[in-house]
Design an enzyme around this catalytic site. Structure first.
Site, mmCIF file in Angstrom:
data_model
loop_
_atom_site.group_PDB
_atom_site.id
_atom_site.type_symbol
_atom_site.label_atom_id
_atom_site.label_comp_id
_atom_site.label_asym_id
_atom_site.label_seq_id
_atom_site.Cartn_x
_atom_site.Cartn_y
_atom_site.Cartn_z
ATOM 1 N N LYS A 15 1.093 -1.157 0.014
ATOM 2 C CA LYS A 15 -0.032 -0.009 0.056
ATOM 3 C C LYS A 15 0.914 1.247 -0.056
ATOM 4 C CE LYS A 15 -3.652 1.636 2.817
ATOM 5 N NZ LYS A 15 -4.649 1.270 4.344
ATOM 6 N N SER A 19 -9.289 1.160 3.141
ATOM 7 C CA SER A 19 -8.600 1.983 2.255
ATOM 8 C C SER A 19 -7.375 1.164 1.674
ATOM 9 C CB SER A 19 -7.991 3.087 3.084
ATOM 10 O OG SER A 19 -7.044 2.467 4.196
ATOM 11 N N SER A 68 -9.493 -1.137 7.075
ATOM 12 C CA SER A 68 -8.940 -1.182 5.721
ATOM 13 C C SER A 68 -8.436 -2.321 5.378
ATOM 14 C CB SER A 68 -8.024 0.030 5.912
ATOM 15 O OG SER A 68 -8.376 1.356 6.001
#
Lengths: 434, 434
Positions: free
Chosen positions: A32, A109, A133
Site C-alpha cells: 500500500k 482503504s 482497511s
C-alpha cells in the site's frame, strides 16, 4: 563437555546453519502506498500529499522483513486518500477494479493491495487497518485479510492515520501464505494448531447480515466440525447476544449511546456506541497527526473523505479520556469471553460490496452496521481474520474470526487448517446457491 | 500509470528483489541455555531442571530471526542457575573463564554467552537480562552488551525469570555487529545517527565507582566531543544528582526506603529503594513462574542462588502494587529527563569484576551499588548499552548509556559512531594508566 579452549563457555556445541531456503522465496508482493520504500515518495492516496513530501530515506521495517525473507516487491498500490474510507474509491488515481464484482467497490482503504491479490497479480500484499482497511477490502474482493493484534507489528515507516488503532495487515488468496507472513511479521514460533475450546456466535451480529445468515454460519460450522471430526457440543459453541454482553460489561459506553434511538430497527445500540467511541478517538488522533498539514495545504479531497477529514480537524479533546476507558473495559470483557483459545465469529461486513459511486447517504445503514462490527477488534486491539466464503448471488461472501490480543498464531493456524474443509463446504453451498 | 490488465491496483510498478546478501551471513553465534532450540533440552543452568524437562519442540523466535538472517549457531552457553545471579559462577557446569581476567568472575547470568564473545569463539551471542544478566557480564568481560527496551523483542520460547523485567539481549565485540543484531531483532529502519541533545551525568552515581571516575567520564566525553566535533555546551551536558531527582519524582519509593540508613556512606538511598522494589517484584514473579517446580523438585542449587530462590518462594503479594506504581512514576520521570534524544551515562557496575569464589557477604557493598545502578533501566524499561573502555590496573572498565523506552535505534547508532573516537581515547587512557 567443555574443554579448556572453549573457556568453559558452552553447555553443548552443535551447528545450526541458516535455513537453505528463505521462507518467502519465490513469492511476489505489493505494498500500500502508505509504507515508506527508500527512494519513493509515500503518496498516502492523495496527490497534494505526494507533492508536499519528499522521497522516503529508508524502507519500513515491515516491508524490509518481508524482503529479507526472500519475497520480491513489485510495486506500490492505490489506496483511499489519507486512509480515511472503507470504500476504495479514489477520485485522483482511479478506483481499482474489484475482480469479484467489477461494478462494485473494492473496499478500502487498502483497495489496490486487495485487488492486486484478488486479481492474482501478486501472491500477497501489505496493507494497513485502522478502522477496517484490510478486513473490508478482503471481504469485498473475496480473499483472506489479517488484522493482527494491535501494537505487535512495527508501524515505523508507515504514515500514521490514528496510532491507537493503526495496524499493519496483509492479504492472501491462500491461508498457508497468510499464515507464513504472520509467522514472519509476528515472529511466531512453529506450533501445532490448537482446537478452539469455545466458539462464540453472537446471533445479534449475524442478524445484521443482508444475506441469509445460514449461508455464512452453516459453511463455517460444518467446516469446523469436519476439521475436528466432532459435532461441537453445547459447551463449546455458545450463542450469545454480543450487544447485551458489551452493554453490561462496558459501562462507560453509556457516554456514547445515541439517545434518539434512530435507526434502531437495524442496529445494536451498544455496538453503535462502541463505533462512535472508536470514530471519535480516530478523528482526534488523525487531527493531531495531520491537522496542521490539512489546514495549511487545503488538499483536494474526494467526496465523503473531505467531509470526514474536515470533521476530524474540528474535533476537541472532549470525551477522549472516556474512549480510553471504553477500550480498557472492552479489552477486559472480551478477554474473559474468549480467553486464550476461544474464537468469536462475526460477519466482517453486513453484506456484499455496494455498487460503485453509491451516494454516501444511501450507504448509511451499511456503514452503521459495518463499523459496529469492525469496532469490536478495532477498540479491543484483538486480532481478526477475514475468510472468503465463495459467492452468493454472484457477489462475494465473507466471515470473520476474532481471537484475543496476542493469540494471532492460534488464529492463523486455525484458518490454515480450516482451508480444505472450507473449500468443500463452499462448493456445496455454491452448488445449491444457498 | 495503471493499465487495464492491472485492475488499476498499482500506483507505481517497480521491482525490489530480496537482498543478495543476508544481513548476518557469515557470522557465528551462541545462545544462552535459556532459549528453546528445537530438539534440545533448555537447561536453565541447573541439572535438575534439565532432567525434569523434555526437549524443546520449537525454536525461540529471537533465535530463528537470527538464523533466518544468515548467521550460524554453534551451541548453547553456560548460565547461572535459573538466571538468579549476576556473578556467573555455576557449581554444576563450571564457571566460564573470564578472558580479560581469569581470576575474576565472568559475570552472569549470561556468563557463557559473554565469555564466548570475549574469547572470540563467536561473533555475537544472545543472552537475557532481567536484573543485569547481559549488562554485568559484558562489563566484566570487556565487551559490548545491549539490553533493549522492555517488551520489544519477543521472549516467546525463552524460559521466563520475571516477565516484567525479562528482556532478550545480545553481546558483541564490535558495535557494528551489535547494531546490526539490533536492527534485525528490533525491526529498526536504517537511519542516520542523531546527535544527542542532552547528556545527563549523574555525579552521585559515578561516586559509587571504586576506580577513579575520571577514567570513565573523560574517555566518554572526549570521544563524544571528537565525534561531534564540538565541545558540548552547558545546555547539552548536565551534571545532576540522580538520587535526588528520583527521590523527588518517584514518591512511592518511600515505601521501600531503608529507615536504618545502614551502609549510608556508600549508597544512594533512593536508588537502593528502587532496587529493593525491583528485587521484590522479581522474587514475586519468579515464585509465580517456578515456585511449584522448586517446591516439588527441591533442586540442588549453588550457594547464594539457593538462598535467593528460597527467599523468592516465600514472597507474598505485599507491596506488589506499589512496585507497579514505582515503575510508572520512574518511567515518567526518566522520560521527561531524557526525552527522545537524551542519554544518561552511568557506571554499569561499581567497579571491576570480583575475584572468583568471593564470599557473598564480602560482596554486599558491591551488590548494593550494582543493583542501584542496574535497576534504573530494569524498572523503567529503558534501553541500556554496556560499552567497554579498555583496562585499568589490568582489569576491564565499562560505562553504560541509557536512552528512553523505544529509542533503541538512536542508542545503537550512537554507540556505533562512537567506536573510532572511543578506541583512540581508550588507547590514550591506557597508555597513561589513567
Amino acid at each position: 563437555m567443555a574443554t579448556l579452549s572453549d573457556f568453559g563457555a558452552f553447555m553443548e556445541r552443535f551447528i545450526l546453519h541458516p535455513p537453505q531456503q528463505l521462507p518467502l522465496k519465490g513469492l511476489t508482493f505489493a505494498v500500500k502506498d502508505i509504507f515508506d520504500v527508500e527512494g519513493y515518495v509515500t503518496g498516502f492516496g492523495n496527490p497534494d500529499w505526494a507533492r508536499t513530501h519528499g522521497a522516503a530515506v529508508s524502507t519500513a521495517p515491515a516491508v524490509l522483513a518481508v524482503l529479507n525473507a526472500g519475497a520480491t516487491c513489485v510495486g506500490k498500490t492505490v489506496m483511499d486518500e489519507m486512509a480515511y474510507s472503507i470504500n476504495g474509491e479514489n477520485k485522483h488515481y482511479g478506483t481499482p477494479t474489484n475482480p469479484c464484482a467489477p461494478d462494485r467497490v473494492p473496499g478500502g482503504s487498502s483497495s489496490g493491495s486487495a485487488v492486486a491479490v484478488s486479481a492474482e497479480l501478486v501472491d500477497f500484499s501489505l496493507g494497513t487497518d485502522t478502522g477496517g482497511s484490510v478486513r473490508v477490502p478482503a471481504a469485498f474482493c473475496g480473499i483472506y485479510g489479517f488484522r493482527p493484534s494491535h501494537g505487535i507489528v512495527s508501524t515505523t515507516g508507515v504514515t500514521p492515520m490514528a496510532q491507537s488503532f493503526d495496524t499493519v495487515g496483509w492479504f492472501a488468496r491462500d491461508p498457508i501464505i497468510l499464515n507464513r507472513i504472520g509467522h514472519l511479521l509476528l515472529q511466531l514460533p512453529d506450533m501445532d494448531p490448537v482446537h478452539p475450546n469455545r466458539i462464540i456466535i453472537p446471533d445479534d451480529c449475524f442478524q445484521l447480515l443482508s444475506i441469509p445468515s445460514d449461508r455464512v454460519t452453516q459453511v463455517l460450522f460444518k467446516s469446523l466440525e469436519k476439521l475436528f471430526g466432532v459435532v461441537f457440543p453445547g459447551e463449546v459453541v455458545k450463542h450469545i447476544n454480543l450487544g447485551d454482553y458489551v452493554n453490561d460489561r462496558v459501562p462507560s459506553l453509556k457516554h456514547f449511546m445515541d439517545k434518539s434511538n434512530e435507526q434502531k430497527e437495524y442496529n445494536i445500540p451498544s455496538l453503535v456506541a462502541l463505533s462512535s467511541s472508536m470514530r471519535l478517538l480516530q478523528r482526534y488522533e488523525f487531527k493531531n497527526n495531520h491537522g496542521d498539514w490539512v489546514l495549511s495545504i487545503k488538499p483536494d479531497l474526494g467526496p465523503g473523505i473531505s467531509e470526514r477529514i474536515w470533521e476530524a480537524i474540528r474535533t476537541t479533546d472532549e470525551k477522549i479520556n472516556i474512549c480510553h476507558t471504553v477500550r480498557n473495559e472492552l479489552h477486559a470483557a472480551l478477554t474473559s469471553l474468549l480467553e486464550d483459545f476461544g474464537i468469536l465469529a462475526i460477519p466482517t461486513v453486513p453484506g456484499p460490496p455496494p455498487k460503485l459511486q453509491t451516494e454516501a447517504t444511501k450507504l448509511e445503514t451499511f456503514r452503521v452496521g459495518a463499523f459496529s462490527l469492525l469496532s469490536i477488534a478495532g477498540v479491543s486491539g484483538f486480532c481478526q481474520v477475514t475468510i472468503p466464503l465463495g459467492m452468493y448471488d454472484n457477489l462475494p461472501v465473507a466471515v470473520s474470526l476474532l481471537a484475543k490480543h496476542g493469540s494471532d498464531g492460534f488464529l492463523l493456524n486455525l484458518v490454515e487448517s480450516l482451508y480444505v474443509p472450507l473449500k468443500e463446504q463452499i462448493k456445496i453451498a455454491e452448488s445449491m446457491n444457498y
